[in-house]
Design an enzyme around this catalytic site. Structure first.
Site, PDB file in Angstrom:
ATOM      1  CB  ILE A  71      -0.933   0.017   1.217  1.00 50.91           C
ATOM      2  CG1 ILE A  71      -1.853  -1.216   1.186  1.00 50.91           C
ATOM      3  CG2 ILE A  71      -1.761   1.295   1.269  1.00 50.91           C
ATOM      4  CD1 ILE A  71      -2.740  -1.338   2.400  1.00 50.91           C
ATOM      5  CG  HIS A  76       5.559   1.055   1.011  1.00 56.85           C
ATOM      6  ND1 HIS A  76       5.230   0.374   2.166  1.00 56.85           N
ATOM      7  CD2 HIS A  76       5.296   0.212  -0.018  1.00 56.85           C
ATOM      8  CE1 HIS A  76       4.804  -0.845   1.842  1.00 56.85           C
ATOM      9  NE2 HIS A  76       4.831  -0.962   0.526  1.00 56.85           N
ATOM     10  CG  HIS A  77       0.136   2.950   4.817  1.00 56.59           C
ATOM     11  ND1 HIS A  77       0.444   3.654   5.957  1.00 56.59           N
ATOM     12  CD2 HIS A  77      -1.225   2.981   4.731  1.00 56.59           C
ATOM     13  CE1 HIS A  77      -0.663   4.066   6.541  1.00 56.59           C
ATOM     14  NE2 HIS A  77      -1.682   3.680   5.817  1.00 56.59           N
ATOM     15  CB  SER A  78       5.918  -0.159   5.506  1.00 52.59           C
ATOM     16  OG  SER A  78       6.829   0.242   4.480  1.00 52.59           O
TER      17      SER A  78
END
Length: 308
Positions: free
Chosen positions: A35, A151-153
């Site tokens: 995501i 990036h969602h991380s």
């Protein structure tokens, strides 16, 4: 998806050990659940790439994840770690070569198409997982546009918005950071007013809350085990439990609304601007899905507290 191991943090020795990803960050790196957060920012003036680089570098590079590579340790069962690295800001600030005819034909659609194409690709893991795209041409609402892809991380929405705000300055005082308005404490109403009828009303609302909670929990469990979500464009093919569908391209379409109208609704329902925007978004999405897939949808709840 394999079971997630307990998170451990090791001491960095020369920057080689790195830090293990959190359980949520590892979920965002599963094969079919990668995501990205995509942010659009419009400007009233043309963009100067050198100024953007000078502004972003001291802010973003203070965040450890924004200057770390994702490393996978195959010797330890594929453990994923953040490993610090030297960041070349030129690799992250992208100024695409644009066709001059696009500015005259349909610049708004071009921005939508550009962002949609970003959703089809991933950032090369040889660099930290973020980039900034500078679209230096005029649209119907801005002289230039920046598209930030993260990036969602790396971070969540709140920390990302805090970082973006730290890149801005006040119009009145260019040296000062923007201030965030605080929520004013509401004057508590007289708890003794109403007496017995006030007690019955509160008891009724408590019973409704418990009943709706039980219904929602039952529907959730039924959907997990044997029911299926309605097939709509929001649901990918073969999607179940969030990890069986291949993410497809996304298209970002927006509209502009009056902030004064939002404040008017906010004051009428005694809520916050965030409550109003979430309610409008859910109401609009619900009406759209009901109009196109109404005979398939089971229920959609929208609650508002109205004070007259």
């Amino acid at each position: 998806m394999e079971g997630l191991k307990p998170i451990r943090v090791t001491k960095e020795e020369g920057g080689e050990e790195g830090q293990l990803l959190s359980p949520m960050s590892r979920i965002f790196h599963q094969p079919n659940s990668s995501i990205y957060v995509i942010v659009f920012v419009g400007f009233k003036t043309p963009i100067k790439p050198d100024a953007i680089k000078a502004t972003l570098a001291p802010i973003f590079l203070k965040h450890p994840h924004f200057c770390s590579l994702l490393a996978v340790d195959d010797k330890n069962g594929g453990e994923m770690r953040w490993v610090r690295t030297q960041v070349n800001i030129d690799n992250h600030v992208i100024v695409p070569m644009l066709d001059p005819s696009m500015e005259k034909e349909s610049p708004d659609k071009f921005v939508e198409d550009y962002a949609s194409n970003l959703s089809k690709t991933a950032i090369n893991k040889s660099i930290p997982l973020w980039d900034v795209h500078l679209l230096n041409f005029k649209t119907s609402e801005a002289e230039s546009t920046i598209i930030l892809r993260v990036h969602h991380s790396l971070c969540d929405g709140i920390s990302l918005m805090s970082m973006l705000l730290s890149c801005a300055r006040k119009v009145s005082k260019a040296e000062e950071l923007p201030t965030i308005p605080t929520i004013k404490k509401r004057n508590p109403k007289n708890v003794n007013s109403g007496g017995f009828w006030q007690f019955l009303l509160k008891l009724w609302w408590l019973m409704l809350l418990c009943w709706n909670t039980i219904i929602d929990a039952a529907m959730f469990m039924a959907t997990v085990f044997f029911l299926e979500d309605t097939k709509t464009p929001l649901k990918g093919p073969g999607f179940r439990f969030g990890f069986e569908s291949t993410p497809g391209p996304r298209r970002f379409v927006h509209t502009t609304i009056s902030l004064d109208d939002v404040k008017l609704v906010k004051n009428a329902i005694d809520a916050t601007i965030n409550d109003v925007m979430m309610g409008v978004t859910q109401a609009g999405l619900s009406r759209y899905l009901n109009r196109k897939y109404g005979k398939f949808l089971s229920y959609i709840y929208i609650y508002f507290k109205m004070d007259y």
